[in-house]
Motif scaffolding. Structure first.
Motif, PDB file in Angstrom:
ATOM      1  N   GLY A 149      14.346   3.205  10.911  1.00 44.25           N
ATOM      2  CA  GLY A 149      13.265   4.189  11.038  1.00 44.25           C
ATOM      3  C   GLY A 149      11.940   3.673  10.513  1.00 44.25           C
ATOM      4  O   GLY A 149      11.048   4.458  10.177  1.00 44.25           O
ATOM      5  N   THR A 150      11.789   2.349  10.452  1.00 41.64           N
ATOM      6  CA  THR A 150      10.543   1.737   9.974  1.00 41.64           C
ATOM      7  C   THR A 150       9.539   1.668  11.116  1.00 41.64           C
ATOM      8  O   THR A 150       9.893   1.297  12.243  1.00 41.64           O
ATOM      9  CB  THR A 150      10.826   0.313   9.439  1.00 41.64           C
ATOM     10  N   LEU A 151       8.284   2.030  10.828  1.00 43.28           N
ATOM     11  CA  LEU A 151       7.227   1.934  11.832  1.00 43.28           C
ATOM     12  C   LEU A 151       6.649   0.531  11.824  1.00 43.28           C
ATOM     13  O   LEU A 151       6.424  -0.057  10.763  1.00 43.28           O
ATOM     14  CB  LEU A 151       6.120   2.947  11.541  1.00 43.28           C
ATOM     15  N   LEU A 152       6.397  -0.005  13.014  1.00 44.25           N
ATOM     16  CA  LEU A 152       5.781  -1.325  13.150  1.00 44.25           C
ATOM     17  C   LEU A 152       4.405  -1.168  13.769  1.00 44.25           C
ATOM     18  O   LEU A 152       4.276  -0.750  14.916  1.00 44.25           O
ATOM     19  CB  LEU A 152       6.667  -2.221  14.039  1.00 44.25           C
ATOM     20  N   ILE A 196       0.842  -1.196   0.000  1.00 42.11           N
ATOM     21  CA  ILE A 196       0.000   0.000   0.000  1.00 42.11           C
ATOM     22  C   ILE A 196       0.881   1.251   0.000  1.00 42.11           C
ATOM     23  O   ILE A 196       1.858   1.330   0.740  1.00 42.11           O
ATOM     24  CB  ILE A 196      -0.928   0.041   1.236  1.00 42.11           C
ATOM     25  N   LEU A 197       0.513   2.211  -0.818  1.00 41.46           N
ATOM     26  CA  LEU A 197       1.104   3.541  -0.790  1.00 41.46           C
ATOM     27  C   LEU A 197       0.012   4.490  -0.314  1.00 41.46           C
ATOM     28  O   LEU A 197      -1.123   4.404  -0.788  1.00 41.46           O
ATOM     29  CB  LEU A 197       1.585   3.945  -2.179  1.00 41.46           C
ATOM     30  N   ALA A 198       0.333   5.364   0.615  1.00 39.35           N
ATOM     31  CA  ALA A 198      -0.676   6.278   1.150  1.00 39.35           C
ATOM     32  C   ALA A 198       0.000   7.553   1.630  1.00 39.35           C
ATOM     33  O   ALA A 198       1.209   7.584   1.862  1.00 39.35           O
ATOM     34  CB  ALA A 198      -1.433   5.612   2.299  1.00 39.35           C
ATOM     35  N   GLU A 199      -0.817   8.595   1.779  1.00 43.80           N
ATOM     36  CA  GLU A 199      -0.290   9.884   2.226  1.00 43.80           C
ATOM     37  C   GLU A 199      -1.155  10.449   3.333  1.00 43.80           C
ATOM     38  O   GLU A 199      -2.380  10.302   3.318  1.00 43.80           O
ATOM     39  CB  GLU A 199      -0.249  10.860   1.043  1.00 43.80           C
ATOM     40  N   LYS A 200      -0.502  11.065   4.313  1.00 45.18           N
ATOM     41  CA  LYS A 200      -1.233  11.749   5.384  1.00 45.18           C
ATOM     42  C   LYS A 200      -0.401  12.938   5.842  1.00 45.18           C
ATOM     43  O   LYS A 200       0.791  12.786   6.119  1.00 45.18           O
ATOM     44  CB  LYS A 200      -1.508  10.803   6.564  1.00 45.18           C
ATOM     45  N   ASP A 201      -1.026  14.096   5.892  1.00 46.00           N
ATOM     46  CA  ASP A 201      -0.357  15.330   6.336  1.00 46.00           C
ATOM     47  C   ASP A 201       0.927  15.597   5.544  1.00 46.00           C
ATOM     48  O   ASP A 201       1.945  16.020   6.106  1.00 46.00           O
ATOM     49  CB  ASP A 201      -0.042  15.264   7.839  1.00 46.00           C
ATOM     50  N   GLY A 202       0.890  15.317   4.243  1.00 45.67           N
ATOM     51  CA  GLY A 202       2.024  15.586   3.378  1.00 45.67           C
ATOM     52  C   GLY A 202       3.155  14.572   3.476  1.00 45.67           C
ATOM     53  O   GLY A 202       4.193  14.730   2.845  1.00 45.67           O
ATOM     54  N   ILE A 203       2.957  13.520   4.259  1.00 48.10           N
ATOM     55  CA  ILE A 203       3.975  12.471   4.422  1.00 48.10           C
ATOM     56  C   ILE A 203       3.541  11.247   3.622  1.00 48.10           C
ATOM     57  O   ILE A 203       2.411  10.776   3.753  1.00 48.10           O
ATOM     58  CB  ILE A 203       4.159  12.106   5.908  1.00 48.10           C
ATOM     59  N   LYS A 204       4.459  10.744   2.786  1.00 45.89           N
ATOM     60  CA  LYS A 204       4.166   9.563   1.968  1.00 45.89           C
ATOM     61  C   LYS A 204       4.645   8.302   2.679  1.00 45.89           C
ATOM     62  O   LYS A 204       5.797   8.228   3.115  1.00 45.89           O
ATOM     63  CB  LYS A 204       4.856   9.667   0.608  1.00 45.89           C
ATOM     64  N   HIS A 239       8.500   8.810   2.370  1.00 44.95           N
ATOM     65  CA  HIS A 239       9.179   9.336   3.553  1.00 44.95           C
ATOM     66  C   HIS A 239       9.310   8.286   4.653  1.00 44.95           C
ATOM     67  O   HIS A 239      10.269   8.295   5.421  1.00 44.95           O
ATOM     68  CB  HIS A 239       8.415  10.543   4.128  1.00 44.95           C
ATOM     69  N   VAL A 240       8.281   7.419   4.774  1.00 48.84           N
ATOM     70  CA  VAL A 240       8.197   6.488   5.893  1.00 48.84           C
ATOM     71  C   VAL A 240       7.852   5.091   5.396  1.00 48.84           C
ATOM     72  O   VAL A 240       6.997   4.935   4.525  1.00 48.84           O
ATOM     73  CB  VAL A 240       7.102   6.954   6.902  1.00 48.84           C
ATOM     74  N   GLY A 241       8.500   4.092   5.982  1.00 51.84           N
ATOM     75  CA  GLY A 241       8.162   2.697   5.728  1.00 51.84           C
ATOM     76  C   GLY A 241       7.420   2.130   6.923  1.00 51.84           C
ATOM     77  O   GLY A 241       7.757   2.456   8.077  1.00 51.84           O
ATOM     78  N   ALA A 280      12.352   3.400  -0.458  1.00 54.18           N
ATOM     79  CA  ALA A 280      13.251   4.118  -1.374  1.00 54.18           C
ATOM     80  C   ALA A 280      12.771   3.981  -2.819  1.00 54.18           C
ATOM     81  O   ALA A 280      12.760   4.956  -3.577  1.00 54.18           O
ATOM     82  CB  ALA A 280      14.675   3.581  -1.235  1.00 54.18           C
ATOM     83  N   PHE A 281      12.337   2.784  -3.195  1.00 59.85           N
ATOM     84  CA  PHE A 281      11.883   2.509  -4.557  1.00 59.85           C
ATOM     85  C   PHE A 281      10.723   3.424  -4.954  1.00 59.85           C
ATOM     86  O   PHE A 281      10.665   3.928  -6.070  1.00 59.85           O
ATOM     87  CB  PHE A 281      11.462   1.040  -4.656  1.00 59.85           C
TER      88      PHE A 281
END
Length: 135
Positions: free
Chosen positions: A116-119, A56-64, A94-96, A89-90
């Protein structure tokens, strides 16, 4: 590079929240539904092959966000963290994130801290579901 994806359109009827009996693709749709309900925008589901570990690719508050969904019976290991770090990166995100219906191994938690990956495990999923269903 193969970057096939389709825009997520929320269903008229909320999907089943019976996590035990979902297939992998159903779990991805469910995660997209929860993200949409939590205010994420521009939600895309990637195609199965060539997705570079991102579902899934998604955006919230300008963060991808680049998100991998893992529907497992056991704890999710560090391979998922490695994959989503590369997928982030691919897709120039901004966040994984790794989302799962279960928990994470110590190795996954350690690597997530370094990369820096969120779980987002079962507790976070339940929190999403509670806010989406009771709003």
């Amino acid at each position: 590079a193969n970057k096939k994806k389709r825009l997520y359109i929320p269903p008229a009827v909320p999907p089943s929240s019976d996590l035990e009996h979902m297939s992998g693709p159903e779990f991805e749709e469910y995660c997209a539904f929860l993200l949409h309900g939590d205010g994420f925008k521009d939600i895309f589901l990637t195609s199965g092959s060539g997705d570079q570990g991102v579902d899934i690719l998604a955006e919230k508050d300008g963060i991808k966000y680049a998100i991998q969904c893992k529907h497992f019976a056991a704890a999710v290991g560090n391979k998922a963290v490695q994959e989503v770090a590369a997928g982030k990166a691919f897709y120039s995100c901004h966040v994984g994130v790794v989302m799962t219906n279960t928990t994470f191994t110590k190795g996954a938690k350690d690597l997530a801290g370094i990369t820096g990956t969120l779980l987002w495990g079962k507790r976070r999923l339940n929190s999403f579901a509670h806010s989406v269903i009771h709003t």
